[in-house]
Design a protein around this motif. Sequence first.
Motif, short mmCIF file in Angstrom:
data_model
loop_
_atom_site.label_atom_id
_atom_site.label_comp_id
_atom_site.label_asym_id
_atom_site.label_seq_id
_atom_site.Cartn_x
_atom_site.Cartn_y
_atom_site.Cartn_z
N GLU A 105 0.83 -1.20 0.00
CA GLU A 105 0.00 0.00 0.00
C GLU A 105 0.87 1.26 0.00
OE1 GLU A 105 -3.91 0.62 2.47
OE2 GLU A 105 -2.18 1.08 3.74
N ALA A 106 0.37 2.31 -0.66
CA ALA A 106 1.12 3.57 -0.71
C ALA A 106 0.15 4.74 -0.79
CB ALA A 106 2.06 3.59 -1.92
N ARG A 107 0.60 5.88 -0.28
CA ARG A 107 -0.17 7.12 -0.42
C ARG A 107 0.02 7.66 -1.83
NH1 ARG A 107 2.66 9.23 4.25
NH2 ARG A 107 3.07 11.02 2.93
N VAL A 108 -0.94 8.44 -2.28
CA VAL A 108 -0.89 9.02 -3.62
C VAL A 108 0.38 9.85 -3.78
CG1 VAL A 108 -2.03 10.62 -5.20
CG2 VAL A 108 -3.40 9.00 -3.87
N THR A 109 0.74 10.61 -2.77
CA THR A 109 1.94 11.45 -2.87
C THR A 109 3.21 10.61 -2.99
OG1 THR A 109 1.95 11.64 -0.45
CG2 THR A 109 0.96 13.46 -1.69
N GLU A 110 3.23 9.44 -2.34
CA GLU A 110 4.38 8.54 -2.47
C GLU A 110 4.48 8.00 -3.89
OE1 GLU A 110 4.45 5.37 0.49
OE2 GLU A 110 3.33 6.69 1.82
N LEU A 111 3.34 7.66 -4.47
CA LEU A 111 3.32 7.14 -5.84
C LEU A 111 3.78 8.19 -6.84
CD1 LEU A 111 -0.02 5.14 -5.81
CD2 LEU A 111 2.30 4.20 -5.81
#
Length: 117
Positions: free
Chosen positions: A34-40
């Motif tokens: 799982e990842a946050r949008v900002t990380e992606l």
Amino acid sequence: MMTAKETTSDLDQILIALADPTRRAILHRLSEGEARVTELARPFAMSLNAVSKHIQVLERARFVTRRRAGRDHYLSINPKPLDEAAAWIEAQRAAWTARLGALDALLKAEDAANPEK
């Protein structure tokens, strides 16, 4: 049960999602967890808004699920659409293998019937 049109539409969305290298890179990253949008968005030389549009395409194809925790949006991968695309590709491969096998047998039979060619 889904209609043929709904199935085709789903497959279209899946293939459209996979057609772009940025979206494939996002899926690859999500395969790690799982990842946050900002990380992606971080590794891409594009705006957060542009990455969000790629994510929307992935969501329409059901590749990505979104979980909200306060202001953060966490994304996870859903591999089921890959299975659907793989099943379609395998069905096409089987159909074409059978057709090409029949054509090969026909051509060999013609060659055997006309050895002077």
